[in-house]
Design a protein around this motif. Structure first.
Motif, PDB file in Angstrom:
ATOM      1  N   UNK A 195       0.831  -1.204   0.000  1.00  0.00           N
ATOM      2  CA  UNK A 195       0.000   0.000   0.000  1.00  0.00           C
ATOM      3  C   UNK A 195       0.874   1.266   0.000  1.00  0.00           C
ATOM      4  N   UNK A 196       1.969   1.216   0.770  1.00  0.00           N
ATOM      5  CA  UNK A 196       2.796   2.422   0.935  1.00  0.00           C
ATOM      6  C   UNK A 196       3.506   2.827  -0.357  1.00  0.00           C
ATOM      7  N   UNK A 197       3.886   1.865  -1.191  1.00  0.00           N
ATOM      8  CA  UNK A 197       4.721   2.212  -2.354  1.00  0.00           C
ATOM      9  C   UNK A 197       4.017   2.004  -3.687  1.00  0.00           C
ATOM     10  N   UNK A 198       2.731   1.611  -3.655  1.00  0.00           N
ATOM     11  CA  UNK A 198       2.004   1.371  -4.912  1.00  0.00           C
ATOM     12  C   UNK A 198       2.221   2.555  -5.854  1.00  0.00           C
ATOM     13  N   UNK A 199       2.460   2.329  -7.146  1.00  0.00           N
ATOM     14  CA  UNK A 199       2.388   1.057  -7.869  1.00  0.00           C
ATOM     15  C   UNK A 199       3.726   0.304  -7.972  1.00  0.00           C
ATOM     16  N   UNK A 200       4.731   0.643  -7.170  1.00  0.00           N
ATOM     17  CA  UNK A 200       6.001  -0.081  -7.267  1.00  0.00           C
ATOM     18  C   UNK A 200       5.801  -1.555  -6.901  1.00  0.00           C
TER      19      UNK A 200
END
Ligand code: FMN
Length: 369
Positions: free
Chosen positions: A208-213
């Protein structure tokens, strides 16, 4: 096990394997996964070149990666000798007494400690990168924080994806801001340096924190069912380190250590600062107990502890001193009960993954099997 990331890298299964052994990395890649060679133990770039060469020749033209330990902040002008000088004499005496109590012999004349973890030093890690970029490495991972900006830029110039390990959503966000491409969300259960959040909680937080990575799930994965759980939590692949240690291709240089790993249960590890000064999960031994004992002097901060214990660890390994003999390994050690080839391990992971998918489809009422 195909995901967007596995397709981007051109691999069959989204299984990433961290290992200090080039033979194991090559075998993971040949089996359809993605082998990542850990570079921290290579203080001499020529040794890394020799092993990357071996990995490259045995990878059958398939992709592989390299893992370095590069601090994000540069410490100017500090040499190994400067760091050595900061080690208190009391700690040196503690090591001497501990080894003497267990009757650990000295290393033979001319034999040097093969266990100097100096790859954390920026100049050493940069030397490793100079070698790595001569090979078609497809992914560069960093263990302790985001790599420096110029390293990320250099990797991108070479078309290399950059990954970084994260033990919390905050770390992961920091990596994303630094411009890395893949986050390895590594939970508390994992072998090696690890944080305090379990994989089950960490992975969805990081996704969730880095989406879309893309995120890889790491820590405590030793079966295809566990891999499926990682992907169900939103990861684009799984990253395993411990499971390869007892494969036939891994050479721990110690039958006694392999036997200890095969016998260990999931409760036989501890997160201790005994080896490097930072909390790292490893087999619990009388060595870790001594450092974790509140009555003792306690471990020094990184990098002092690693330098302090390097020779002692070599002596313990060389003479296979059972009570002290250990290695970084995760809680999944409890599933490592027999020696298997890397291919057998990968096949088992993919079969378990299919079983899990079938089971979930049945539960969801979608199965016609
Ligand atoms: C023996 C060993 C050494 C490790 N050394 C490193 C390292 O140098 N760099 C790194 O990024 N991760 C290192 N790790 C952590 C792995 O990359 C991986 O995240 C971890 O093993 C995953 O959890 P697992 O042990 O439950 O499979 C190490 C793990 C083990 C078991």
């Amino acid at each position: 096990m195909e995901t967007e990331l596995s397709r981007q890298l051109g691999i069959e299964h989204a299984i990433f394997g961290f290992t200090p052994f080039p033979e194991v990395a090559a075998a993971i890649t040949r089996a359809g996964g993605f082998g990542v060679l850990g570079a921290v133990r290579y203080t001499d770039p020529d040794d890394l070149e020799r092993d990357l060469d071996l990995l490259h020749r045995h990878a059958d033209g398939k992709p592989y990666g390299l893992d370095v330990v590069m601090p994000a902040k540069k410490v100017e002008g500090v040499t190994e000798a400067d760091v050595e000088a900061m080690i208190p004499e009391g700690h040196r005496g503690f090591v001497r007494d501990l080894l003497a109590r267990h009757g650990v012999p000295e290393l033979a004349e001319g034999e040097t400690s093969g266990w100097r973890i100096t790859g954390w030093m920026e100049e050493v890690a940069r030397g490793q990168l100079d070698v790595a970029f001569d090979y078609p490495v497809k992914l560069l991972a960093n263990a302790l924080g985001s790599p420096p900006a110029d390293v990320i830029a250099r990797a991108h110039d070479h078309g290399v994806l950059v990954a970084a390990l994260a033990g919390s959503a905050r770390h992961a966000r920091h990596h994303a801001e630094a411009g890395i491409d893949v986050v390895v969300a590594q939970g508390y259960e994992a072998g090696g340096h690890t944080g305090e959040i379990g994989t089950m909680v960490l992975v969805p937080e990081v996704v969730e924190a880095v989406a879309p990575l893309p995120v890889l799930a790491a820590g405590g994965i030793g079966s295809g069912e566990q891999a499926a759980a990682g992907l169900a939590l939103g990861a684009q692949g799984v990253w395993l380190g411990s499971l390869w240690l007892t494969t036939e291709e891994a050479d721990l240089h110690s039958e006694a250590l392999t036997a200890k790993l095969l016998a260990a249960g999931s409760g036989d590890t501890v997160r201790s600062r005994a080896l490097t000064g930072k909390p790292a999960r490893q087999l619990r031994t009388e060595w870790t107990d001594a450092w974790d004992d509140p009555a003792g002097p306690g471990a020094l901060p990184m990098p002092l502890q690693g330098l302090l214990v390097a020779e002692a660890v070599s002596r313990i390994q060389t003479y296979e001193v059972g009570a002290l003999l250990g290695t970084p390994v995760g809680q999944i050690v409890g599933r490592m009960t027999g020696r298997r080839s890397v291919r057998a391990v990968v096949d088992d992971l993919t079969r378990g993954f299919e079983r899990a998918v079938t089971r979930m489809n049945r539960i969801a009422g979608r199965s016609d099997t």
